[in-house]
Design a protein around this motif. Structure first.
Motif, mmCIF file in Angstrom:
data_model
loop_
_atom_site.group_PDB
_atom_site.id
_atom_site.type_symbol
_atom_site.label_atom_id
_atom_site.label_comp_id
_atom_site.label_asym_id
_atom_site.label_seq_id
_atom_site.Cartn_x
_atom_site.Cartn_y
_atom_site.Cartn_z
ATOM 1 N N ARG A 1 0.760 -1.124 -0.052
ATOM 2 C CA ARG A 1 -0.079 0.090 0.025
ATOM 3 C C ARG A 1 0.701 1.101 0.021
ATOM 4 N N THR A 2 1.932 1.365 -0.796
ATOM 5 C CA THR A 2 2.792 2.398 -1.029
ATOM 6 C C THR A 2 2.751 3.197 -1.981
ATOM 7 N N THR A 3 2.777 4.527 -2.047
ATOM 8 C CA THR A 3 2.598 5.555 -3.149
ATOM 9 C C THR A 3 4.004 5.448 -3.873
ATOM 10 N N GLY A 4 4.090 6.172 -5.222
ATOM 11 C CA GLY A 4 5.079 6.311 -5.996
ATOM 12 C C GLY A 4 6.254 7.031 -4.926
ATOM 13 N N LEU A 5 5.866 7.923 -4.001
ATOM 14 C CA LEU A 5 6.916 8.503 -3.287
ATOM 15 C C LEU A 5 7.222 7.948 -1.859
ATOM 16 N N GLY A 6 6.543 6.751 -1.756
ATOM 17 C CA GLY A 6 6.637 6.134 -0.223
ATOM 18 C C GLY A 6 5.913 6.144 0.876
ATOM 19 N N LEU A 7 4.689 6.897 0.458
ATOM 20 C CA LEU A 7 3.848 7.212 1.467
ATOM 21 C C LEU A 7 3.120 5.880 1.677
ATOM 22 N N LYS A 8 2.554 5.662 2.927
ATOM 23 C CA LYS A 8 1.624 4.406 3.123
ATOM 24 C C LYS A 8 0.283 4.902 3.133
ATOM 25 N N LEU A 9 -0.749 4.236 2.329
ATOM 26 C CA LEU A 9 -1.940 4.773 2.498
ATOM 27 C C LEU A 9 -3.008 3.259 2.830
ATOM 28 N N ASN A 10 -3.362 3.707 4.032
ATOM 29 C CA ASN A 10 -4.502 2.920 4.767
ATOM 30 C C ASN A 10 -3.804 1.545 4.926
ATOM 31 N N ALA A 11 -2.763 1.687 5.417
ATOM 32 C CA ALA A 11 -1.823 0.518 5.745
ATOM 33 C C ALA A 11 -2.590 -0.697 6.394
ATOM 34 N N GLU A 12 -3.547 -0.307 7.423
ATOM 35 C CA GLU A 12 -4.275 -1.513 7.922
ATOM 36 C C GLU A 12 -5.210 -2.258 6.976
ATOM 37 N N GLU A 13 -5.122 -1.826 5.847
ATOM 38 C CA GLU A 13 -5.874 -2.479 4.874
ATOM 39 C C GLU A 13 -5.185 -3.430 3.908
ATOM 40 N N SER A 14 -3.907 -3.414 4.202
ATOM 41 C CA SER A 14 -2.983 -4.200 3.433
ATOM 42 C C SER A 14 -3.514 -5.918 3.522
ATOM 43 N N ILE A 15 -3.358 -6.590 2.391
ATOM 44 C CA ILE A 15 -3.594 -7.988 2.569
ATOM 45 C C ILE A 15 -2.508 -9.023 2.544
ATOM 46 N N THR A 16 -2.475 -10.206 2.640
ATOM 47 C CA THR A 16 -1.562 -11.095 2.569
ATOM 48 C C THR A 16 -1.419 -11.725 0.974
ATOM 49 N N ALA A 17 -0.136 -12.543 0.828
ATOM 50 C CA ALA A 17 -0.128 -12.910 -0.460
ATOM 51 C C ALA A 17 -1.199 -13.933 -0.731
ATOM 52 N N GLN A 18 -1.579 -14.870 -0.055
ATOM 53 C CA GLN A 18 -2.586 -15.693 -0.385
ATOM 54 C C GLN A 18 -4.047 -14.795 -0.588
ATOM 55 N N GLN A 19 -4.316 -13.945 0.140
ATOM 56 C CA GLN A 19 -5.298 -13.080 -0.349
ATOM 57 C C GLN A 19 -5.285 -12.454 -1.830
ATOM 58 N N ALA A 20 -4.038 -12.113 -1.843
ATOM 59 C CA ALA A 20 -4.015 -11.261 -3.474
ATOM 60 C C ALA A 20 -3.890 -12.055 -4.321
ATOM 61 N N LEU A 21 -3.520 -13.410 -4.353
ATOM 62 C CA LEU A 21 -3.471 -14.452 -5.299
ATOM 63 C C LEU A 21 -5.220 -14.792 -5.605
ATOM 64 N N ARG A 22 -5.803 -14.838 -4.424
ATOM 65 C CA ARG A 22 -7.305 -15.291 -4.475
ATOM 66 C C ARG A 22 -8.264 -14.302 -5.203
ATOM 67 N N ALA A 23 -7.545 -12.995 -4.748
ATOM 68 C CA ALA A 23 -8.238 -11.740 -5.483
ATOM 69 C C ALA A 23 -8.304 -11.699 -7.080
ATOM 70 N N MET A 24 -7.009 -12.185 -7.477
ATOM 71 C CA MET A 24 -6.798 -12.354 -8.861
ATOM 72 C C MET A 24 -7.273 -13.569 -9.720
ATOM 73 N N THR A 25 -7.684 -14.517 -8.826
ATOM 74 C CA THR A 25 -7.899 -15.929 -9.624
ATOM 75 C C THR A 25 -9.342 -16.306 -9.382
ATOM 76 N N ILE A 26 -9.372 -16.820 -8.110
ATOM 77 C CA ILE A 26 -10.830 -17.354 -8.128
ATOM 78 C C ILE A 26 -12.082 -16.506 -7.677
ATOM 79 N N HIS A 27 -11.468 -15.443 -7.165
ATOM 80 C CA HIS A 27 -12.409 -14.297 -6.822
ATOM 81 C C HIS A 27 -12.893 -13.528 -8.253
ATOM 82 N N GLY A 28 -11.949 -13.383 -9.137
ATOM 83 C CA GLY A 28 -12.253 -12.990 -10.464
ATOM 84 C C GLY A 28 -13.069 -13.966 -10.990
#
Length: 158
Positions: free
Chosen positions: A76-103
């Motif tokens: 959740r890092t911007t181009g200049l390195g600011l963290k935005l809403n870091a508590e909403e970061s997800i795990t690798a497993q969640q990210a892969l699910r979001a791009m596969t089975i959830h799609g």
């Protein structure tokens, strides 16, 4: 209340996660301000509420690189390195699910694609390293070695 209504209706959001990387600094510094920018794209909350979120890039607006999307969703890092809403970061497993089975779920094709199971289309991507063990800052460097659609080779890296 709205999020709970989405879950009850079986609706799932698709997050344009690279808004954080490419527009996050402008959002925080001039467009909506830091307080509002720190509330952006609540992906972890969507997972917590069971609405099967996805990540997307809207190519050609942003490069269609799934592992870069995964990286932004996790750090959740911007181009200049600011963290935005870091508590909403997800795990690798969640990210892969979001791009596969959830799609696949969003397209109502979960019985045909989105995961490797007997009877499904056997669409898959072979990559040069394990996204579960690759450090987050290196996820955008994962390279595709081969792509199979319906179990048939469609791309082979030189």
């Amino acid at each position: 209340m709205i999020r709970h209504s989405l879950a009850a209706l079986g609706v799932s959001p698709s997050f344009h996660i690279h808004h954080i990387k490419y527009y996050g600094d402008a959002l925080a510094n001039s467009i909506v301000g830091l307080a509002a920018a720190q509330q952006t794209l609540p992906v972890r909350s969507a997972f917590a509420q069971g609405v099967q979120p996805t990540l997307h890039a809207d190519s050609p607006m942003f490069p269609p690189q799934g592992f870069a999307l995964m990286q932004t969703a996790m750090n959740r890092t911007t181009g200049l390195g600011l963290k935005l809403n870091a508590e909403e970061s997800i795990t690798a497993q969640q990210a892969l699910r979001a791009m596969t089975i959830h799609g696949a779920y969003q397209l109502r094709l979960q019985d045909k694609t989105g995961s490797l199971e007997v009877g499904k289309w056997a669409d898959l991507q072979v990559v040069d390293r394990n996204p579960y063990t690759t450090p987050v800052h290196e996820l955008d460097r994962i390279r595709t070695l081969a792509v199979y659609v319906g179990g048939k080779p469609q791309y082979q890296a030189p």
